[in-house]
Design a protein around this motif. Structure first.
Motif, PDB file in Angstrom:
ATOM      1  N   ARG A 154     -16.867  -6.578 -42.797  1.00  0.00           N
ATOM      2  CA  ARG A 154     -17.457  -5.273 -43.119  1.00  0.00           C
ATOM      3  C   ARG A 154     -18.018  -4.511 -41.919  1.00  0.00           C
ATOM      4  O   ARG A 154     -17.983  -3.289 -41.891  1.00  0.00           O
ATOM      5  N   PHE A 155     -18.558  -5.209 -40.930  1.00  0.00           N
ATOM      6  CA  PHE A 155     -19.149  -4.541 -39.770  1.00  0.00           C
ATOM      7  C   PHE A 155     -18.427  -5.005 -38.511  1.00  0.00           C
ATOM      8  O   PHE A 155     -18.316  -6.204 -38.260  1.00  0.00           O
ATOM      9  N   TYR A 156     -17.955  -4.037 -37.703  1.00  0.00           N
ATOM     10  CA  TYR A 156     -17.121  -4.351 -36.552  1.00  0.00           C
ATOM     11  C   TYR A 156     -17.642  -3.672 -35.284  1.00  0.00           C
ATOM     12  O   TYR A 156     -18.192  -2.583 -35.326  1.00  0.00           O
ATOM     13  N   ARG A 157     -17.383  -4.358 -34.177  1.00  0.00           N
ATOM     14  CA  ARG A 157     -17.629  -3.776 -32.865  1.00  0.00           C
ATOM     15  C   ARG A 157     -16.452  -4.128 -31.960  1.00  0.00           C
ATOM     16  O   ARG A 157     -15.866  -5.209 -32.103  1.00  0.00           O
ATOM     17  N   TRP A 158     -16.116  -3.216 -31.036  1.00  0.00           N
ATOM     18  CA  TRP A 158     -15.023  -3.471 -30.090  1.00  0.00           C
ATOM     19  C   TRP A 158     -15.459  -3.186 -28.665  1.00  0.00           C
ATOM     20  O   TRP A 158     -16.262  -2.294 -28.407  1.00  0.00           O
ATOM     21  N   LYS A 159     -14.903  -3.948 -27.747  1.00  0.00           N
ATOM     22  CA  LYS A 159     -15.000  -3.684 -26.316  1.00  0.00           C
ATOM     23  C   LYS A 159     -13.578  -3.750 -25.759  1.00  0.00           C
ATOM     24  O   LYS A 159     -12.709  -4.410 -26.339  1.00  0.00           O
ATOM     25  N   PHE A 160     -13.354  -3.081 -24.641  1.00  0.00           N
ATOM     26  CA  PHE A 160     -12.011  -3.133 -24.075  1.00  0.00           C
ATOM     27  C   PHE A 160     -12.057  -3.050 -22.560  1.00  0.00           C
ATOM     28  O   PHE A 160     -13.037  -2.590 -21.968  1.00  0.00           O
ATOM     29  N   GLU A 161     -10.994  -3.546 -21.956  1.00  0.00           N
ATOM     30  CA  GLU A 161     -10.800  -3.362 -20.523  1.00  0.00           C
ATOM     31  C   GLU A 161      -9.353  -2.927 -20.311  1.00  0.00           C
ATOM     32  O   GLU A 161      -8.446  -3.384 -20.989  1.00  0.00           O
ATOM     33  N   GLU A 162      -9.176  -2.008 -19.396  1.00  0.00           N
ATOM     34  CA  GLU A 162      -7.851  -1.458 -19.136  1.00  0.00           C
ATOM     35  C   GLU A 162      -7.424  -1.747 -17.710  1.00  0.00           C
ATOM     36  O   GLU A 162      -8.233  -1.689 -16.784  1.00  0.00           O
ATOM     37  N   THR A 163      -6.163  -2.092 -17.549  1.00  0.00           N
ATOM     38  CA  THR A 163      -5.580  -2.371 -16.240  1.00  0.00           C
ATOM     39  C   THR A 163      -4.301  -1.564 -16.116  1.00  0.00           C
ATOM     40  O   THR A 163      -3.530  -1.470 -17.067  1.00  0.00           O
ATOM     41  N   TRP A 164      -4.096  -0.975 -14.955  1.00  0.00           N
ATOM     42  CA  TRP A 164      -2.865  -0.216 -14.772  1.00  0.00           C
ATOM     43  C   TRP A 164      -2.291  -0.454 -13.381  1.00  0.00           C
ATOM     44  O   TRP A 164      -3.003  -0.684 -12.415  1.00  0.00           O
ATOM     45  N   GLU A 165      -0.978  -0.430 -13.324  1.00  0.00           N
ATOM     46  CA  GLU A 165      -0.251  -0.541 -12.072  1.00  0.00           C
ATOM     47  C   GLU A 165       0.012   0.864 -11.548  1.00  0.00           C
ATOM     48  O   GLU A 165       0.355   1.759 -12.318  1.00  0.00           O
ATOM     49  N   TYR A 166      -0.170   1.046 -10.253  1.00  0.00           N
ATOM     50  CA  TYR A 166       0.127   2.349  -9.671  1.00  0.00           C
ATOM     51  C   TYR A 166       0.766   2.174  -8.301  1.00  0.00           C
ATOM     52  O   TYR A 166       0.618   1.125  -7.659  1.00  0.00           O
ATOM     53  N   ARG A 167       1.488   3.188  -7.886  1.00  0.00           N
ATOM     54  CA  ARG A 167       2.211   3.130  -6.621  1.00  0.00           C
ATOM     55  C   ARG A 167       1.955   4.390  -5.815  1.00  0.00           C
ATOM     56  O   ARG A 167       1.685   5.447  -6.371  1.00  0.00           O
ATOM     57  N   MET A 168       2.073   4.249  -4.492  1.00  0.00           N
ATOM     58  CA  MET A 168       1.816   5.365  -3.604  1.00  0.00           C
ATOM     59  C   MET A 168       3.106   6.134  -3.330  1.00  0.00           C
ATOM     60  O   MET A 168       4.213   5.612  -3.482  1.00  0.00           O
ATOM     61  N   SER A 169       2.952   7.374  -2.896  1.00  0.00           N
ATOM     62  CA  SER A 169       4.110   8.229  -2.656  1.00  0.00           C
ATOM     63  C   SER A 169       4.927   7.783  -1.449  1.00  0.00           C
ATOM     64  O   SER A 169       6.144   7.961  -1.409  1.00  0.00           O
ATOM     65  N   LEU A 170       4.270   7.213  -0.436  1.00  0.00           N
ATOM     66  CA  LEU A 170       4.948   6.768   0.773  1.00  0.00           C
ATOM     67  C   LEU A 170       4.900   5.246   0.873  1.00  0.00           C
ATOM     68  O   LEU A 170       3.941   4.620   0.417  1.00  0.00           O
ATOM     69  N   TYR A 171       5.931   4.663   1.489  1.00  0.00           N
ATOM     70  CA  TYR A 171       6.055   3.203   1.590  1.00  0.00           C
ATOM     71  C   TYR A 171       6.045   2.794   3.064  1.00  0.00           C
ATOM     72  O   TYR A 171       6.813   3.312   3.868  1.00  0.00           O
ATOM     73  N   SER A 172       5.175   1.851   3.398  1.00  0.00           N
ATOM     74  CA  SER A 172       5.039   1.377   4.775  1.00  0.00           C
ATOM     75  C   SER A 172       5.794   0.062   4.959  1.00  0.00           C
ATOM     76  O   SER A 172       5.467  -0.946   4.340  1.00  0.00           O
ATOM     77  N   LEU A 173       6.784   0.091   5.854  1.00  0.00           N
ATOM     78  CA  LEU A 173       7.586  -1.105   6.128  1.00  0.00           C
ATOM     79  C   LEU A 173       7.063  -1.909   7.318  1.00  0.00           C
ATOM     80  O   LEU A 173       7.383  -3.086   7.462  1.00  0.00           O
ATOM     81  N   TYR A 174       6.274  -1.269   8.178  1.00  0.00           N
ATOM     82  CA  TYR A 174       5.857  -1.923   9.418  1.00  0.00           C
ATOM     83  C   TYR A 174       4.340  -1.828   9.591  1.00  0.00           C
ATOM     84  O   TYR A 174       3.681  -0.961   9.023  1.00  0.00           O
ATOM     85  N   GLU A 175       3.833  -2.740  10.423  1.00  0.00           N
ATOM     86  CA  GLU A 175       2.416  -2.717  10.754  1.00  0.00           C
ATOM     87  C   GLU A 175       2.225  -3.164  12.193  1.00  0.00           C
ATOM     88  O   GLU A 175       3.126  -3.766  12.798  1.00  0.00           O
ATOM     89  N   VAL A 176       1.059  -2.885  12.740  1.00  0.00           N
ATOM     90  CA  VAL A 176       0.740  -3.264  14.108  1.00  0.00           C
ATOM     91  C   VAL A 176      -0.195  -4.468  14.084  1.00  0.00           C
ATOM     92  O   VAL A 176      -1.271  -4.423  13.469  1.00  0.00           O
ATOM     93  N   LYS A 177       0.245  -5.542  14.757  1.00  0.00           N
ATOM     94  CA  LYS A 177      -0.594  -6.734  14.889  1.00  0.00           C
ATOM     95  C   LYS A 177      -0.450  -7.285  16.305  1.00  0.00           C
ATOM     96  O   LYS A 177       0.678  -7.410  16.814  1.00  0.00           O
ATOM     97  N   ASN A 178      -1.588  -7.582  16.905  1.00  0.00           N
ATOM     98  CA  ASN A 178      -1.602  -8.126  18.270  1.00  0.00           C
ATOM     99  C   ASN A 178      -0.803  -7.232  19.222  1.00  0.00           C
ATOM    100  O   ASN A 178      -0.010  -7.717  20.047  1.00  0.00           O
ATOM    101  N   ASN A 179      -1.005  -5.920  19.056  1.00  0.00           N
ATOM    102  CA  ASN A 179      -0.380  -4.917  19.918  1.00  0.00           C
ATOM    103  C   ASN A 179       1.151  -4.982  19.870  1.00  0.00           C
ATOM    104  O   ASN A 179       1.844  -4.696  20.859  1.00  0.00           O
TER     105      ASN A 179
END
Length: 372
Positions: free
Chosen positions: A160-185
């Motif tokens: 007869r008496f109810y309560r709810w809680k929720f959590e939401e998770t979403w996947e998102y992506r960026m407009s640009l994609y980075s293939l390389y990075e700088v490490k140890n110069n």
């Protein structure tokens, strides 16, 4: 005062009707006293732990985070002699590992603070929670939002008496994609994919419904949340986990009053505009205010995934094309290589962090274990 409870919205009333929200503007509380706030319940399900959060109220003018009640003893006592001791795990949070309880027994909460004050709740019965029948969603006609609804029923007509809680998770992506990075110069292939992230939110909204005026204990298409398309949560993939709790009438009335009182406070730790006390009292001073309601219940939960592809990617363009020497010193991220005609070494196309690194939006590149 400021308490652990947050901004709330209420869905109360007959099946198929939206609950009314009545404006409430109580006077500001300015007393300097600190009162105990208890948030949590005894989870009588055998799979999940029980958690009790203890904190103190504070003045409206105090903009700091809530003050945790550390160093306390938290105990649950059964009316048939059982005793369960919680373990403090930090910042005023106390935990009891999952176990099997006697559902015919009634339980109460006992708290002894580090200042030697003692508080005890009334005995409460173990409240059963029926399973969630389904979580559904409906896309607005103009595709401006997605509404998440819940359906459930109790064939015994005892909830007869109810309560709810929720959590939401979403996947998102960026407009640009980075293939390389700088490490140890040196420029190397990027190890981690920083284009795709997952973000999680746990709104403090209080959602309630009652079927006491209905012939059947049936909940149909009660709204849980409305997700705007502009949030981009629905662009790639979205998931919502809904937890359902059966309440006693006393517990329902407590959460209803808390919702009416705090609906205009603004956020989880903002001032609570009036006094809403529950079933927990001081053993030495019956007039001392204590905030919180102790209950014993085994929640039910259900998760769904949605991929409606609603929203849009941010318009971004690369920032520059640089030589390797320049790329090593660039504050921007390295997207890809570019080989000019006749060149013996590549150049590098760069992009802004805000358009390339998903972590700048607050998410994590670690894929959730439950993700499908």
């Amino acid at each position: 005062m400021k308490t652990f409870f947050g901004i709330v919205a209420v869905l109360i009333g007959m099946l198929g009707l939206e609950g009314c929200i009545v404006p409430f503007s109580p006077p500001e509380v300015t007393a300097a006293d600190k009162f105990l706030v208890v948030d949590g319940f005894l989870n009588t399900g055998a799979k999940d732990s029980s958690r009790i959060q203890l904190s103190y109220t504070q003045l409206v003018t105090n903009k700091n985070a809530f003050t945790a009640a550390v160093g306390a003893q938290v105990i649950v006592e059964g009316n048939k002699g059982s005793v369960y001791n919680f373990t403090e795990i930090g910042k005023g949070l106390y935990r009891l590992a999952p176990r099997t309880f006697n559902e015919a027994e009634q339980f109460r909460l006992r708290i002894r603070t580090s200042t030697r004050k003692e508080y005890v709740s009334s005995y409460v019965e173990v409240k059963q929670t029926p399973p969630i029948d389904s979580i559904t969603y409906k896309i607005a006609a103009d595709k401006s939002a997605v509404q998440i609804n819940i359906n459930t029923h109790d064939p015994r007509a005892k909830t007869r008496f109810y309560r709810w809680k929720f959590e939401e998770t979403w996947e998102y992506r960026m407009s640009l994609y980075s293939l390389y990075e700088v490490k140890n110069n040196a420029i190397i292939d990027r190890v981690d994919n920083i284009n795709t992230c997952w973000s999680t939110e746990k709104p403090s909204t209080i959602l309630l419904a009652s079927t006491v005026k209905l012939t059947q204990d049936l909940i149909r298409d009660i709204p849980i949340t409305n997700v705007p398309t502009s949030s981009n949560k629905m662009l790639v993939k979205y998931s919502i986990l809904v937890k359902q709790y059966g309440l006693t009438q006393e517990g329902f009335e407590y959460w209803t009053n808390l919702a009416k009182t705090t609906e205009t406070t603004g956020s989880l730790f903002d001032p609570q505009p009036s006094q809403v006390t529950g079933n927990i009292k001081s053993t030495s001073d019956s007039q001392e205010l204590v905030f919180g309601f102790f209950s014993a219940v085994a929640p039910q939960e259900q998760r769904i995934f949605i991929t409606p592809s609603l929203g849009r990617y941010e318009w971004c363009v690369p920032t520059d094309t640089l030589s390797a020497a320049e790329a090593l010193k660039s504050p921007d991220l390295l997207l890809s290589e570019y080989w000019p005609e006749g060149a013996r070494v590549p150049q590098y196309i760069t992009g802004d962090h805000a358009c390339t690194d998903c972590r700048t939006r607050g998410g994590t590149i670690i894929r959730p274990s439950f993700w499908q």
